[in-house]
Design a protein around this motif. Structure first.
Motif, short mmCIF file in Angstrom:
data_model
loop_
_atom_site.label_atom_id
_atom_site.label_comp_id
_atom_site.label_asym_id
_atom_site.label_seq_id
_atom_site.Cartn_x
_atom_site.Cartn_y
_atom_site.Cartn_z
N ASN A 175 -2.85 12.75 -3.16
CA ASN A 175 -2.61 12.18 -1.89
C ASN A 175 -1.53 12.94 -0.79
N ARG A 228 0.46 -1.05 0.03
CA ARG A 228 0.11 0.05 -0.01
C ARG A 228 1.12 1.09 0.16
N PHE A 273 0.86 5.36 1.17
CA PHE A 273 0.23 5.87 2.17
C PHE A 273 0.12 7.29 1.36
N GLU A 299 -5.48 7.33 -0.77
CA GLU A 299 -4.38 6.46 -0.42
C GLU A 299 -3.26 5.83 -1.51
N GLN A 352 -7.50 7.79 8.50
CA GLN A 352 -6.54 6.45 7.93
C GLN A 352 -5.55 6.83 8.20
#
Length: 373
Positions: A240, A150, A152, A372, A188
């Motif tokens: 992002n 993932r 971020f 994300e 998050q």
């Protein structure tokens, strides 16, 4: 013992209490009228007052973090240099060098997968030619197997002028607050890139590209996001990235977000002002360039330039903040496609206590606007 450590504060308070007790106990013995007795009384009073003053000063510094270390207090602290060709350093090729790590002051902070990690880095701007130290907070999820693939979202976090980056960790507690919001299910996990807007100390550049001088806006808008994205698992798109700051950092966050929607989709200014300061700390920012001065005026920009499809958060207090009226003006001028939100406290001064009340909600707001991937 560190300047901001509890051990130093406890020692200072203990010394003050002991000296006070000794003064009361010995005072009758120094009551006689003689030169040695007079000097004895003066010495006791002076020592007690110095100890009390030191205790009060340390408590104030621990609360507001004017100085982050003994070297900082005595003016010996120097900015870290940048190693631009260092084969052993994996981040060097990305124009960012990790020079150390530290544990976040959070439960489970000894284990990155539970408390995250804070990297001390130096970032060298490819375009601006500015070198600045920063702290990068990586949340626990960054080290967990479930998030291994993932990317971020990231938030640039700016302190005020002439604050230090350590203020954002110790005084304003951004890593701890971010972790708490994630655990509460209100935000998050996000990477925080924490630094001060004064990237050309001691000059306050107001995040302006100065003709013949520091290219601060270029550093934050064009250099910093790509450098961090290349070194860490952070998205590369505007969606992002967010930017937040307090006081001067708040002005910079709003300014950079307004001028560079291709880099940042969300900007938050805590106790921000809306026009570049011009005083002895800034020097001549614009060199008579009227267009540059107008561009640095956010209210003017909202009136005269197309608004981006970006989100802005501003904070103020009805009592205690000088920016209440100008914040209302800013909110009134933000039109579609831009979006504006606000936090308005009933009362609160221009200080850490106020900003700590605003940061949790601000991080939640920021989280809701960042992607994300």
């Amino acid at each position: 013992m560190g300047l901001t450590g509890k051990a130093v504060l406890i020692l200072a308070i203990t010394l003050a209490v002991v000296l006070f007790a000794v003064t009361i106990w010995l005072w009758p013995r120094f009551a006689r009228r003689s030169v040695p007795m007079v000097f004895g009384r003066v010495g006791l009073l002076l020592a007690t007052q110095v100890a009390v003053f030191a205790s009060v000063g340390l408590m104030a510094n621990n609360s507001f973090l004017f100085y982050g270390s003994w070297a900082d207090l005595f003016g010996r602290k120097q900015e870290l240099g940048v190693v631009t060709d260092h084969a052993a350093e994996a981040l060097a090729a990305k124009n960012i060098v990790r020079v150390g790590t530290q544990r976040p002051d959070v439960p489970g902070g000894a284990l990155p997968a539970r408390g995250g990690r804070i990297d001390k880095v130096v970032i060298a701007g490819r375009h601006s030619k500015i070198e600045s130290s920063a702290y990068v907070y990586l949340p626990p999820e960054y080290f967990q197997a479930a998030y291994a693939r993932r990317k971020f979202p990231a938030v640039v976090v700016l302190t005020g002028y002439p604050g230090t980056s350590e203020n954002l960790i110790k005084g304003l507690r951004y890593p701890r607050t971010s972790l708490d919001r994630v655990k509460a299910g209100r935000a998050q996990p996000m990477v925080l890139v924490m630094l001060r807007p004064t990237v050309a100390p001691p000059r306050d550049t107001e995040c302006v590209d100065i003709k013949g001088g520091p290219q601060t806006e270029t550093f934050f808008a064009k250099d910093l996001p790509p450098a961090v994205s290349a070194a860490y698992r952070v998205g590369r798109h505007a969606r992002n990235w967010g930017i937040i700051g307090n006081s001067t950092g708040g002005y910079c966050a709003l300014k950079i977000g307004l001028h560079h929607p291709d880099r940042f989709t969300a900007s938050a200014g805590l106790s921000a002002y809306y026009k570049a300061a011009e005083d002895p700390t800034t020097g001549d920012l614009f060199h008579g360039d009227r267009q540059a001065r107008e561009r640095a005026d956010l209210l003017w920009t909202l009136d005269h330039r197309p608004l981006p499809d970006s989100s802005f958060l501003v904070t103020t207090s009805r009592h205690g903040e000088a920016n209440y009226a100008s914040t209302r003006q800013f909110l009134a001028k933000v039109k579609s496609p831009a979006q504006a939100s606000s936090i308005v406290l009933g009362s609160g001064g221009h200080n850490f206590n106020t900003w700590r009340r605003e940061i949790p909600a601000s991080l939640e707001w920021m989280s809701s606007r960042l992607s994300e991937n």
